[in-house]
Design an enzyme around this catalytic site. Structure first.
Site, PDB file in Angstrom:
ATOM      1  N   SER A  20     -13.509   2.739  -7.165  1.00 53.35           N
ATOM      2  CA  SER A  20     -14.574   2.986  -8.143  1.00 53.35           C
ATOM      3  C   SER A  20     -14.100   3.960  -9.216  1.00 53.35           C
ATOM      4  CB  SER A  20     -15.828   3.494  -7.447  1.00 53.35           C
ATOM      5  OG  SER A  20     -15.534   4.649  -6.702  1.00 53.35           O
ATOM      6  N   GLU A  75       0.847  -1.202   0.000  1.00 48.15           N
ATOM      7  CA  GLU A  75       0.000   0.000   0.000  1.00 48.15           C
ATOM      8  C   GLU A  75       0.877   1.243   0.000  1.00 48.15           C
ATOM      9  OE1 GLU A  75      -3.118   0.051  -1.121  1.00 48.15           O
ATOM     10  OE2 GLU A  75      -3.902  -1.116   0.557  1.00 48.15           O
ATOM     11  N   ALA A 103     -15.116   3.615  -0.724  1.00 46.77           N
ATOM     12  CA  ALA A 103     -14.873   2.483   0.168  1.00 46.77           C
ATOM     13  C   ALA A 103     -13.460   1.920  -0.014  1.00 46.77           C
ATOM     14  CB  ALA A 103     -15.905   1.391  -0.076  1.00 46.77           C
ATOM     15  N   ASP A 158      -4.505   0.769  -9.347  1.00 44.09           N
ATOM     16  CA  ASP A 158      -5.950   0.536  -9.461  1.00 44.09           C
ATOM     17  C   ASP A 158      -6.387   0.302 -10.905  1.00 44.09           C
ATOM     18  OD1 ASP A 158      -5.678   1.123  -6.825  1.00 44.09           O
ATOM     19  OD2 ASP A 158      -6.727   3.038  -6.896  1.00 44.09           O
TER      20      ASP A 158
HETATM   21  C1  GLA Z   1      -5.192   4.809  -4.038  1.00 47.00           C
HETATM   22  C2  GLA Z   1      -4.422   5.160  -5.325  1.00 47.00           C
HETATM   23  C3  GLA Z   1      -3.445   4.042  -5.676  1.00 47.00           C
HETATM   24  C4  GLA Z   1      -2.567   3.671  -4.484  1.00 47.00           C
HETATM   25  C5  GLA Z   1      -3.401   3.467  -3.236  1.00 47.00           C
HETATM   26  C6  GLA Z   1      -2.541   3.271  -2.019  1.00 47.00           C
HETATM   27  O1  GLA Z   1      -6.010   3.712  -4.251  1.00 47.00           O
HETATM   28  O2  GLA Z   1      -5.305   5.355  -6.400  1.00 47.00           O
HETATM   29  O3  GLA Z   1      -2.673   4.427  -6.790  1.00 47.00           O
HETATM   30  O4  GLA Z   1      -1.572   4.642  -4.286  1.00 47.00           O
HETATM   31  O5  GLA Z   1      -4.275   4.551  -2.994  1.00 47.00           O
HETATM   32  O6  GLA Z   1      -1.809   2.100  -2.117  1.00 47.00           O
END
Ligand code: GLA
Length: 384
Positions: free
Chosen positions: A125, A33, A121, A170
């Protein structure tokens, strides 16, 4: 909340044409993360929470977008794409703008979308919006782009049009996810491999804190900036370093005096998180859920104390989860400041676990904690 059929018939009732249908996935992240924008590693998977799109060409220069879940519309001309005050519309417009930057000629589109992927959440999304729409537009206009290229295009759109300095996790997870597998992604090279999700007697369960704190956007930008500050301090002694990905623990220690204590803690978290990810992949290979869970708990600790992106509600959910029988590990997931916790839990302990968590959470915050059982499915795709 809409089903694919709902979205399809809403479209036909409005535009009198059969649409192209797309189903875009949300994602979870097992570990890794706040590492993606540091050129590090992530371990996400696409899940069966979707945004459904119905898209059609209208032969004009105008676009009509309808966000069915919230009952909002946005109309604009392709020759005048500018930021909307409707946040969701920007994720779609940005994709069109990126294609225009490549001198790709587009035509007006009618779009209806909605689904069952909760907003705010931490299940991404916004990336599902970008991924689904990008895939749909490419299919509509017959543009030859790989999924990896689409993820990169969506990332540029987030940076340049939407104004979020996010990493690529993401969008990549939404577009390249595979059934019952996690993606071990190197966010620098975009090299990736699929890691089977053999969880044995365990399953992954999301618990939604139901909060999404105001701070989320500004704090995210701050973290990106803090990591960059750390890199600049390290570069003075180690000019070859381009990002935290390149930094060893010894190098960080050697530069400790050259940076504020807070910056040092942020950097150390990122280094440790990359290391944890590799250990987690090993644990998954060995089917060792206890170790995987312990690593998730350490990630949470780091996110909460060192990186400071958790909040009272998600800390509470993790602390409470830790005390429950059958729990191997839990952590906040995603950008932070609310959203979901990811729990690695023995299947036979689920019922009691949920009862306890929901009751205590409501007592503490007068807010209902929803939970989502999830399936890891193939990523965003056209529906035939
Ligand atoms: C969000 C961002 C991702 C990532 C996460 C943390 O989801 O869109 O690119 O940095 O936070 O891991």
């Amino acid at each position: 909340m809409h089903t694919l059929e709902d979205i399809s018939s809403l479209f036909e009732n409005k535009f009198y044409e059969p649409p192209l249908l797309i189903q875009a996935c949300g994602r979870i992240n097992i570990i890794g993360e706040h590492t993606d924008y540091n050129d590090g590693f992530v371990l996400p998977a696409s899940i069966d929470r979707h945004i459904y799109f119905a898209i059609g060409e209208n032969g004009s220069n105008e676009c009509h977008f309808h966000a069915a879940d919230i009952g909002e519309e946005c109309h604009f001309s392709l020759s005048d794409i500018k930021k909307s005050e409707k946040a969701w519309a920007n994720y779609l417009m940005g994709i069109l703008q990126q294609l225009q930057k490549e001198d790709i000629a587009l035509e007006g589109l009618d779009v209806v979308f909605g689904g069952n992927l909760p907003v705010g959440a931490g299940m991404s999304s916004s990336a599902a919006l970008e991924a689904g729409f990008a895939l749909g537009v490419c299919s509509m206009f017959n543009l030859q782009k790989s999924r990896r290229e689409l993820a990169q295009l969506a990332l540029r759109s987030s940076h340049e049009f939407v104004g979020v300095p996010c990493g690529i996790m993401d969008q990549f997870a939404s577009l390249l996810g595979r059934r019952e597998q996690a993606i071990k992604l190197d966010c620098r090279s975009l090299h990736y491999e699929y890691i089977p999700l053999n969880l044995g007697d365990y399953e992954l369960l999301l618990v939604n804190s139901g909060v999404s704190h105001e701070l989320a956007n500004s704090a995210y930008k701050d973290r990106v900036e803090e990591c960059a500050t750390g890199v600049r301090a390290i570069q003075t002694a180690y000019p070859g370093v381009e990002s935290l990905r390149d930094v060893t623990f010894d190098q960080l220690e050697a530069c400790k005096g050259a940076m504020a204590e807070l910056i040092y803690r942020r950097c150390r978290y990122v280094l440790e998180e990359n290391e944890r990810l590799h250990q987690a992949v090993e644990a998954m290979d060995e089917g060792n859920m206890e170790t995987l869970g312990a690593l998730m708990l350490r990630t949470h600790e780091g996110l909460s104390k060192e990186y400071e992106v958790s909040c009272r509600e998600t800390d509470f959910l993790v602390e409470l989860a830790k005390e429950q029988p059958g729990l191997a590990g839990a952590r906040m997931m995603g950008g932070g400041f609310g959203g979901c916790t990811l729990n690695l839990l023995r299947k036979d302990a689920k019922e009691e676990f949920l009862k306890k968590i929901k009751r205590e959470y409501y007592r503490a915050f007068s807010t209902k904690a929803e939970h989502y059982e999830l399936e890891v499915v193939n990523g965003t795709d056209i529906v035939n």
